[in-house]
Design a protein around this motif. Structure first.
Motif, PDB file in Angstrom:
ATOM      1  N   PRO A 360       0.799  -1.241   0.000  1.00  0.00           N
ATOM      2  CA  PRO A 360       0.000   0.000   0.000  1.00  0.00           C
ATOM      3  C   PRO A 360       0.823   1.277   0.000  1.00  0.00           C
ATOM      4  O   PRO A 360       0.288   2.343  -0.289  1.00  0.00           O
ATOM      5  N   HIS A 361       2.121   1.193   0.332  1.00  0.00           N
ATOM      6  CA  HIS A 361       2.909   2.402   0.506  1.00  0.00           C
ATOM      7  C   HIS A 361       3.838   2.676  -0.664  1.00  0.00           C
ATOM      8  O   HIS A 361       4.700   3.555  -0.579  1.00  0.00           O
ATOM      9  N   ALA A 362       3.700   1.950  -1.759  1.00  0.00           N
ATOM     10  CA  ALA A 362       4.525   2.198  -2.930  1.00  0.00           C
ATOM     11  C   ALA A 362       4.001   3.408  -3.695  1.00  0.00           C
ATOM     12  O   ALA A 362       2.946   3.960  -3.376  1.00  0.00           O
ATOM     13  N   ASP A 363       4.776   3.843  -4.700  1.00  0.00           N
ATOM     14  CA  ASP A 363       4.316   4.954  -5.529  1.00  0.00           C
ATOM     15  C   ASP A 363       2.990   4.615  -6.180  1.00  0.00           C
ATOM     16  O   ASP A 363       2.131   5.484  -6.352  1.00  0.00           O
ATOM     17  N   ARG A 364       2.840   3.337  -6.572  1.00  0.00           N
ATOM     18  CA  ARG A 364       1.588   2.860  -7.144  1.00  0.00           C
ATOM     19  C   ARG A 364       1.115   1.683  -6.300  1.00  0.00           C
ATOM     20  O   ARG A 364       1.551   0.551  -6.521  1.00  0.00           O
TER      21      ARG A 364
END
Length: 465
Positions: A360-364
């Protein structure tokens, strides 16, 4: 003009100048005439009886002294610019003066011209010159950054003349990609070093870009290693010349064009070829990417056929399995050994075990799923549908809580009890189908259907038992 009287001479001087002063031999103002009403020297009448040098700014006083000295010595004076203090908060008023001695009493006449328009023009010229210099400096910095980026870019970039197809400029990555280390690509005709069919495809691409401004990317092989690259082209004008900007991205770049390392490329290749299905979705379960094994599970030929479709279309029953699975992923970020069924586009189904992770915390933000087949395919009767293996124990049933609905668990419980009863009847009757059917209160045909459903016994002899 010897018959001019004093008044006539004064009018001639006033007509020829914006301001005229009559001074005595000591430089004291004896008369003032201002011909230009907007000159801004409203207090000029107060100059009478004051030294001329006291009416100007401090930096102009040496110029006044030089004018008076030359005039009294009958030396032709040049024009000198002096400044008067402007109104409060306003700029100084520039005036261009020349002085001449008249008569025998040492009188001096100074005539002046308003230089405000000239000063304004000089100021604009200075500002324009400063703007040009700033723009020139900015362009130099931009060119330096461009050259540095062009040199350090890991992607091959070429500038090609659209008329002659000659390479105008190439970065070091392009030289390395073409395998021409030590040789310059500039001046060579593009496409250079490509297979014939690839060269034809590139010619078509460039023609399309020139005609309509865009074209689809094409794949080409170049260099001694025949390395595959994705070729993109764009058209731009430089002065009166039209050039192509061609970008060559080695395979191993991800979807947004960012290059990946060789190690990462190998990892992606392994993931694409593992026997377990791997699929990546957005946080709502819409498919973004899938490997070959997943395509085999859902019985489609290409990834484009599943991209953009909800994963719930293929997993379990719509809204039953995927809803709790995605909810658990969002809360726990990992799910292991989630048993369900995956359905194919042409009717087949397979029991699979899913392990999933949320990022959930990635760029996408995305969700990743790994699907491993745990059921066995039933090819009998040409149905092409995989039999779903029913739970074999109470423990397996309790594991379904939280994964599927209560209605589904009850159905699975009925299936398990029914299967266990049939197995017990067959054991008690020594695998006599007719006796087992009578014991269970079923017709022989109904028993055969259930045997086939649960994949029990040898069905090849079903018609003779």
């Amino acid at each position: 003009m010897g018959d001019l009287d004093a008044d006539q001479a004064a009018r001639v001087i006033c007509a020829a100048a914006d301001i005229a002063l009559v001074l005595d031999a000591h430089g004291v103002v004896r008369d003032v005439a201002v011909a230009k009403a907007d000159l801004g020297l409203g207090g000029a009448g107060a100059w009478l009886g004051r030294p001329w040098a006291e009416t100007v700014t401090d930096d102009s006083r040496p110029k006044i002294q030089a004018l008076m000295h030359d005039a009294l010595a009958d030396i032709p004076t040049g024009w000198r610019q002096v400044s008067y203090p402007g109104p409060e908060g306003a700029a100084d008023i520039p005036v261009l003066y020349a002085a001449v001695k008249v008569g025998a009493g040492g009188r001096v006449v100074a005539v002046g011209r308003d230089l405000r328009s000239v000063a304004s023009m000089q100021q604009r010229l200075l500002l324009a010159q400063q703007t040009v210099e700033r723009d020139y400096a900015r362009l130099r910095h931009l060119e330096t950054r461009y050259r540095l980026l062009f040199k350090l870019s890991s992607e091959a970039v070429l500038f090609i003349d659209s008329a002659s197809r000659k390479i105008v400029e190439a970065n070091p990555a392009a030289t390395a990609l073409f395998g021409d280390a030590g040789k310059s690509l500039v001046g060579r005709v593009f496409p250079h070093g490509l297979e014939t069919e690839d060269a034809d495809a590139l010619e078509t691409q460039l023609a399309s870009v020139r005609a309509i401004g865009r074209a689809e990317d094409v794949t080409a092989r170049l260099g001694p290693a025949r390395r595959e690259v994705m070729v993109s082209a764009a058209l731009f004008r430089f002065e009166r010349n039209v050039q192509f900007l061609v970008r060559l991205s080695p395979h191993g770049a991800d979807a947004d064009g960012t290059l990946v390392t060789h190690t990462r490329a190998r990892l992606l290749e392994v993931v694409d070829n593992v026997p377990d299905g791997v699929v990546v979705t957005d946080m709502d379960g819409t498919i973004l990417s899938a490997n070959t094994a997943f395509l085999d599970f859902v019985q489609v030929a290409t990834e484009a056929q599943v991209r953009g479709r909800p994963l719930g279309r293929f997993i379990g029953r719509p809204g039953v399995d995927m809803t709790p699975l995605i909810a658990n992923l969002r809360e726990l970020e990992t799910v292991r050994q989630f048993t369900t069924v995956i359905h194919g586009d042409v009717g087949g189904s397979t029991t699979v075990e899913i392990s999933a992770v949320a990022v959930p915390h990635a760029d996408r933000p995305c969700l990743g799923f790994i699907l491993r087949a745990v059921g066995e395919r039933d090819e009998g009767e040409g149905s092409g549908v995989t039999a779903v293996t029913a739970p074999r124990s109470v423990e397996q049933l309790t594991e379904l809580v939280g994964r599927v609905s209560l209605k589904e668990i009850i159905r699975e419980t009925n299936d398990m009890i029914e299967k266990l009863c049939i197995q017990a009847a067959l054991e008690l009757t020594g695998d006599n189908r007719a006796s087992a059917a009578e014991m269970l209160g079923l017709s022989r045909q109904s028993l055969y259907v259930k045997l086939r459903r649960y994949n029990l016994g040898d069905l090849s002899s079903a018609g003779t038992s």
